[in-house]
Design a protein around this motif. Sequence first.
Motif, PDB file in Angstrom:
ATOM      1  N   THR A  72       0.828  -1.198   0.000  1.00  0.00           N
ATOM      2  CA  THR A  72       0.000   0.000   0.000  1.00  0.00           C
ATOM      3  C   THR A  72       0.868   1.256   0.000  1.00  0.00           C
ATOM      4  O   THR A  72       0.658   2.163  -0.809  1.00  0.00           O
ATOM      5  N   ILE A  73       1.840   1.303   0.887  1.00  0.00           N
ATOM      6  CA  ILE A  73       2.669   2.506   0.995  1.00  0.00           C
ATOM      7  C   ILE A  73       3.605   2.636  -0.213  1.00  0.00           C
ATOM      8  O   ILE A  73       3.812   3.731  -0.734  1.00  0.00           O
TER       9      ILE A  73
ATOM     10  N   GLU B 236       1.560   3.729  -3.343  1.00  0.00           N
ATOM     11  CA  GLU B 236       1.215   5.150  -3.261  1.00  0.00           C
ATOM     12  C   GLU B 236       2.450   6.011  -3.531  1.00  0.00           C
ATOM     13  O   GLU B 236       2.367   7.022  -4.236  1.00  0.00           O
TER      14      GLU B 236
ATOM     15  N   PHE C  41       7.691   9.687   1.524  1.00  0.00           N
ATOM     16  CA  PHE C  41       7.545   8.760   2.654  1.00  0.00           C
ATOM     17  C   PHE C  41       7.150   9.513   3.927  1.00  0.00           C
ATOM     18  O   PHE C  41       6.319   9.034   4.704  1.00  0.00           O
TER      19      PHE C  41
ATOM     20  N   LEU D 246       3.484  10.302   3.601  1.00  0.00           N
ATOM     21  CA  LEU D 246       2.661   9.106   3.802  1.00  0.00           C
ATOM     22  C   LEU D 246       2.603   8.721   5.277  1.00  0.00           C
ATOM     23  O   LEU D 246       1.544   8.344   5.783  1.00  0.00           O
ATOM     24  N   ARG D 247       3.733   8.844   5.963  1.00  0.00           N
ATOM     25  CA  ARG D 247       3.726   8.540   7.395  1.00  0.00           C
ATOM     26  C   ARG D 247       2.785   9.495   8.121  1.00  0.00           C
ATOM     27  O   ARG D 247       2.023   9.104   9.008  1.00  0.00           O
TER      28      ARG D 247
ATOM     29  N   TRP E 153      -0.709   8.339   7.571  1.00  0.00           N
ATOM     30  CA  TRP E 153      -1.024   7.165   8.399  1.00  0.00           C
ATOM     31  C   TRP E 153      -1.220   7.594   9.854  1.00  0.00           C
ATOM     32  O   TRP E 153      -2.080   7.075  10.550  1.00  0.00           O
TER      33      TRP E 153
END
Length: 158
Positions: free
Chosen positions: A22-23, A26, A115, A118-119, A122
């Motif tokens: 998923t990550i 993306e 990244f 994205l973190r 999340w």
Amino acid sequence: MSTDPTPPGFELPLRLLLAFRTIIDELHERIAREGHPDLRPMHGFVFQAIGPHGTTAVELGRRLGVSKQAAGKTIEGLEQLGYVARGSDPADARRKVVRLTDRGVDCLARSARIFDELRAEWSATLGEEQLRRLEDGLRQLAPGDPFRLDTPRWFGTP
């Protein structure tokens, strides 16, 4: 905390793999929009294995856990895309060194930023405390170097 019955043991590695996919998927969608549409997930491992000072095809293969021939084929493809360049080693002209080009360095910088984004996403979904507990738990369950680069051999040669 879930009140559902304990899931079967095989679900944990599948969920971890799905989270990874998923990550990474993306990341690649976003980096493609930023000018790097030809990159594949395996290329990130290759860029990390090349490192800031470059490496030889033999050493790249060793770091990735693949043959020199597979490493050479990967280098050739990335060279055609403009991410790496081969040149002589200043200390030994017989030795060919592969280095990231400006395009390769740009890709790594964009990846690092994405990244982080994205973190943060999340964290917004799970909450920072829960995400940190997840990260701490994964560090405890999977200690060691998070930059172990021989992972590609698990999925086939790059």
